[in-house]
Motif scaffolding. Structure first.
Motif, PDB file in Angstrom:
ATOM      1  N   GLY A 172     -28.878 -34.887  72.660  1.00 23.80           N
ATOM      2  CA  GLY A 172     -29.867 -33.815  72.879  1.00 23.80           C
ATOM      3  C   GLY A 172     -31.218 -34.214  71.904  1.00 23.80           C
ATOM      4  O   GLY A 172     -32.144 -34.010  72.323  1.00 23.80           O
ATOM      5  N   ASN A 173     -30.992 -34.184  70.380  1.00 25.07           N
ATOM      6  CA  ASN A 173     -32.151 -34.369  69.665  1.00 25.07           C
ATOM      7  C   ASN A 173     -32.650 -35.795  70.146  1.00 25.07           C
ATOM      8  O   ASN A 173     -34.001 -35.795  70.125  1.00 25.07           O
ATOM      9  CB  ASN A 173     -31.728 -34.616  68.272  1.00 25.07           C
ATOM     10  CG  ASN A 173     -31.193 -33.219  67.755  1.00 25.07           C
ATOM     11  OD1 ASN A 173     -31.934 -32.076  68.222  1.00 25.07           O
ATOM     12  ND2 ASN A 173     -30.414 -33.068  66.946  1.00 25.07           N
ATOM     13  N   GLY A 174     -31.827 -36.773  70.215  1.00 22.49           N
ATOM     14  CA  GLY A 174     -32.421 -38.085  70.886  1.00 22.49           C
ATOM     15  C   GLY A 174     -33.450 -37.825  72.130  1.00 22.49           C
ATOM     16  O   GLY A 174     -34.534 -38.603  72.340  1.00 22.49           O
ATOM     17  N   MET A 175     -33.078 -36.952  72.995  1.00 18.20           N
ATOM     18  CA  MET A 175     -33.953 -36.740  74.260  1.00 18.20           C
ATOM     19  C   MET A 175     -35.064 -36.022  73.979  1.00 18.20           C
ATOM     20  O   MET A 175     -36.374 -36.360  74.382  1.00 18.20           O
ATOM     21  CB  MET A 175     -33.107 -35.721  75.266  1.00 18.20           C
ATOM     22  CG  MET A 175     -33.715 -35.587  76.640  1.00 18.20           C
ATOM     23  SD  MET A 175     -34.311 -37.142  77.473  1.00 18.20           S
ATOM     24  CE  MET A 175     -32.859 -37.744  78.029  1.00 18.20           C
ATOM     25  N   ARG A 176     -35.072 -35.108  72.944  1.00 21.12           N
ATOM     26  CA  ARG A 176     -36.385 -34.592  72.468  1.00 21.12           C
ATOM     27  C   ARG A 176     -37.340 -35.529  71.782  1.00 21.12           C
ATOM     28  O   ARG A 176     -38.652 -35.550  72.019  1.00 21.12           O
ATOM     29  CB  ARG A 176     -36.103 -33.414  71.510  1.00 21.12           C
ATOM     30  CG  ARG A 176     -35.154 -32.276  72.105  1.00 21.12           C
ATOM     31  CD  ARG A 176     -35.259 -31.062  71.079  1.00 21.12           C
ATOM     32  NE  ARG A 176     -34.873 -31.147  70.100  1.00 21.12           N
ATOM     33  CZ  ARG A 176     -35.293 -31.022  68.896  1.00 21.12           C
ATOM     34  NH1 ARG A 176     -36.521 -30.951  68.630  1.00 21.12           N
ATOM     35  NH2 ARG A 176     -34.527 -31.247  67.652  1.00 21.12           N
ATOM     36  N   CYS A 177     -36.727 -36.487  70.979  1.00 12.80           N
ATOM     37  CA  CYS A 177     -37.450 -37.644  70.561  1.00 12.80           C
ATOM     38  C   CYS A 177     -38.145 -38.337  71.315  1.00 12.80           C
ATOM     39  O   CYS A 177     -39.172 -38.704  71.568  1.00 12.80           O
ATOM     40  CB  CYS A 177     -36.501 -38.173  69.268  1.00 12.80           C
ATOM     41  SG  CYS A 177     -36.150 -37.191  67.878  1.00 12.80           S
ATOM     42  N   PHE A 178     -37.175 -38.752  72.293  1.00 16.74           N
ATOM     43  CA  PHE A 178     -37.580 -39.671  73.634  1.00 16.74           C
ATOM     44  C   PHE A 178     -38.751 -39.262  74.236  1.00 16.74           C
ATOM     45  O   PHE A 178     -39.797 -39.957  74.553  1.00 16.74           O
ATOM     46  CB  PHE A 178     -36.349 -39.823  74.500  1.00 16.74           C
ATOM     47  CG  PHE A 178     -36.536 -40.657  75.739  1.00 16.74           C
ATOM     48  CD1 PHE A 178     -36.206 -42.144  75.676  1.00 16.74           C
ATOM     49  CD2 PHE A 178     -37.139 -40.211  76.769  1.00 16.74           C
ATOM     50  CE1 PHE A 178     -36.423 -42.673  76.577  1.00 16.74           C
ATOM     51  CE2 PHE A 178     -37.201 -40.980  77.938  1.00 16.74           C
ATOM     52  CZ  PHE A 178     -37.019 -42.414  77.651  1.00 16.74           C
ATOM     53  N   ALA A 179     -38.803 -38.004  74.495  1.00 17.86           N
ATOM     54  CA  ALA A 179     -39.842 -37.164  75.317  1.00 17.86           C
ATOM     55  C   ALA A 179     -41.086 -37.303  74.447  1.00 17.86           C
ATOM     56  O   ALA A 179     -42.112 -37.614  74.994  1.00 17.86           O
ATOM     57  CB  ALA A 179     -39.554 -35.710  75.568  1.00 17.86           C
ATOM     58  N   ARG A 180     -41.045 -37.294  73.174  1.00 21.79           N
ATOM     59  CA  ARG A 180     -42.255 -37.290  72.534  1.00 21.79           C
ATOM     60  C   ARG A 180     -43.006 -38.536  72.325  1.00 21.79           C
ATOM     61  O   ARG A 180     -44.169 -39.020  72.394  1.00 21.79           O
ATOM     62  CB  ARG A 180     -42.118 -36.667  70.819  1.00 21.79           C
ATOM     63  CG  ARG A 180     -41.924 -35.088  70.890  1.00 21.79           C
ATOM     64  CD  ARG A 180     -43.266 -34.489  70.963  1.00 21.79           C
ATOM     65  NE  ARG A 180     -44.173 -34.685  70.146  1.00 21.79           N
ATOM     66  CZ  ARG A 180     -44.478 -34.245  68.939  1.00 21.79           C
ATOM     67  NH1 ARG A 180     -43.721 -32.988  68.868  1.00 21.79           N
ATOM     68  NH2 ARG A 180     -45.403 -34.504  68.129  1.00 21.79           N
ATOM     69  N   PHE A 181     -41.811 -39.507  72.510  1.00 20.45           N
ATOM     70  CA  PHE A 181     -42.193 -40.963  72.347  1.00 20.45           C
ATOM     71  C   PHE A 181     -42.909 -41.326  73.630  1.00 20.45           C
ATOM     72  O   PHE A 181     -43.876 -42.116  73.461  1.00 20.45           O
ATOM     73  CB  PHE A 181     -40.693 -41.810  72.008  1.00 20.45           C
ATOM     74  CG  PHE A 181     -41.143 -43.388  72.099  1.00 20.45           C
ATOM     75  CD1 PHE A 181     -41.830 -43.841  70.976  1.00 20.45           C
ATOM     76  CD2 PHE A 181     -40.625 -44.141  72.977  1.00 20.45           C
ATOM     77  CE1 PHE A 181     -41.776 -45.332  70.902  1.00 20.45           C
ATOM     78  CE2 PHE A 181     -40.749 -45.520  73.072  1.00 20.45           C
ATOM     79  CZ  PHE A 181     -41.251 -46.004  72.009  1.00 20.45           C
ATOM     80  N   ILE A 182     -42.396 -41.012  74.796  1.00 21.63           N
ATOM     81  CA  ILE A 182     -43.094 -41.345  75.952  1.00 21.63           C
ATOM     82  C   ILE A 182     -44.493 -40.547  75.892  1.00 21.63           C
ATOM     83  O   ILE A 182     -45.174 -41.505  76.460  1.00 21.63           O
ATOM     84  CB  ILE A 182     -42.196 -40.853  77.048  1.00 21.63           C
ATOM     85  CG1 ILE A 182     -40.790 -41.471  77.078  1.00 21.63           C
ATOM     86  CG2 ILE A 182     -42.862 -40.839  78.295  1.00 21.63           C
ATOM     87  CD1 ILE A 182     -40.874 -43.089  77.612  1.00 21.63           C
ATOM     88  N   ALA A 183     -44.559 -39.451  75.378  1.00 18.19           N
ATOM     89  CA  ALA A 183     -45.930 -38.730  75.527  1.00 18.19           C
ATOM     90  C   ALA A 183     -46.967 -39.727  74.742  1.00 18.19           C
ATOM     91  O   ALA A 183     -48.021 -39.838  75.077  1.00 18.19           O
ATOM     92  CB  ALA A 183     -45.857 -37.430  75.248  1.00 18.19           C
TER      93      ALA A 183
END
Ligand SMILES: N[C@@H](CCC[C@H](N)C(=O)O)C(=O)O
Length: 353
Positions: free
Chosen positions: A145-156
């Motif tokens: 879950g937290n990884g997905m939030r970080c992932f989304a920011r990384f992609i942005a």
């Protein structure tokens, strides 16, 4: 707040896997790269391989990623250095890299140090991206879950996306659609919790409806009451022992008891375990022992599992993590989904039913 840290890592040109910073995530040779480099890391003061060295020197600095007109912050490099980026969600921390940089660097003493390593990869099955995550022990969980939030920011950051955005991400737990809000914070629909024992998976005897709710689990001669939930990955949630005192999570020796839950034969895929203290009917406090990562400061799927278990056991609807940075709550609506989202130092977990 999700923040970023950059670590400069001394890079010796690699014969087989040279790194070329790029905005593109369209890469195909990731799997073989990973297995090759995975074996190269050995704990040593200075990690050296024929291709790569990581110097544990004073080259680390922490800074917020700049929002500039440059195409990608990964493109900015100094000669001889690679930039790695590390994010954390409430202290649950991850290195975010592209497949060319596939090296296990989670070691807290001799690497960058993280709970997990995330790969941003091309989408499959029509999705925009694929997220693969590896725990710090090298195992690959289905979801984070937290990884997905970080992932989304990384992609942005990588794609220079601004404002409200959402994209589709293929994970080991299926399709996840993180939503970046106008303020840059990320909300994730974590899907419908799985309660069927065989799918969690757990070998604990199931109730009539096939769920394992407030069941008994013997660990080292002590009987714990547990509820098992999958949020794409397996969780065992306990509010305490059978007939015992209310759990006081700060007093818990989690490093001793955590691995016993993780490796219990009742959990064929091992398990994440959340130990939960009932502070009040509207406030729970949780400590987590993560499968493959040990004690971490926060766990998004774990927070969701705790909310679900609290509802099923009739305890409460608010959760706060030991880091004291996270408070979670749920809302009941028509869809049985759990959500996490991030509001400054607050992480909101909602159950939509
Ligand atoms: N911390 C994560 C969960 C990471 C995966 C977990 N260790 C597992 O093996 O299932 C989260 O925020 O959900």
């Amino acid at each position: 707040m999700v923040t970023a840290a950059q670590l400069s890592i001394c890079h010796v040109p690699m014969t087989r896997l040279s790194f070329t910073p790029t905005n593109s995530l369209r890469l195909s040779s990731f799997s073989s790269s990973l297995s090759l480099q995975w074996k190269l890391i050995k704990p040593d003061l200075t990690l050296k391989t024929p291709n790569f060295c990581v110097s544990a020197s004073s080259s680390m600095r922490i800074e917020a990623p700049e929002s500039t007109s440059r195409p990608s912050f990964l493109d900015r490099r100094e000669s001889g250095f690679l930039r790695f980026v590390k994010y954390h969600g409430l202290g649950n921390d991850f290195i975010l890299i592209t497949p060319e940089q596939a090296v296990k660097l989670c070691d807290r003493n001799f690497g960058i140090g993280a709970d997990g390593l995330i790969f941003a990869m091309p989408g499959i099955n029509g999705t925009d991206y694929t997220m693969r995550i590896f725990n710090s022990d090298g195992s690959e969980p289905e979801m984070c879950g937290n990884g997905m939030r970080c992932f989304a920011r990384f992609i942005a950051e990588l794609e220079n996306l601004h404002g409200r955005q959402s994209f589709t991400v293929h994970t080991g737990a299926g399709l996840i659609v993180p939503e970046i809000q106008d303020d840059g914070k990320v909300k994730v629909d974590m899907g419908e919790p799985i309660l069927k024992a065989s799918e969690v998976p757990t070998r604990l005897p199931a109730n009539k409806d096939q769920s394992v709710v407030k069941s008994e689990l013997d660990v080292d001669g002590v009987t714990w009451n547990v509820t098992c939930v999958s949020i794409g990955n397996p969780h065992c949630v306990t509010f305490g022992t059978k007939g015992g005192q209310k759990l006081q999570v700060d007093a818990l020796n989690i490093a001793e008891i955590g691995p016993k839950f993780e490796h219990d034969s009742m959990f064929p895929a091992r398990t994440n375990t959340e130990f939960v203290e009932i502070i009040s009917p509207s406030h729970l406090k949780m400590r987590v022992w993560e499968r493959g990562a040990g004690a971490t400061l926060a766990c998004g799927t774990g927070a969701c599992a705790v909310v679900v278990a609290a509802i099923l056991e009739g305890h409460a609807n608010r959760v706060s993590l030991k880091s004291a940075l996270l408070s979670a709550f749920f809302l009941l609506t028509k869809r049985k989904h759990v959500f996490i989202s991030h509001f400054d130092m607050l992480c909101k977990t909602e159950l939509h039913s």
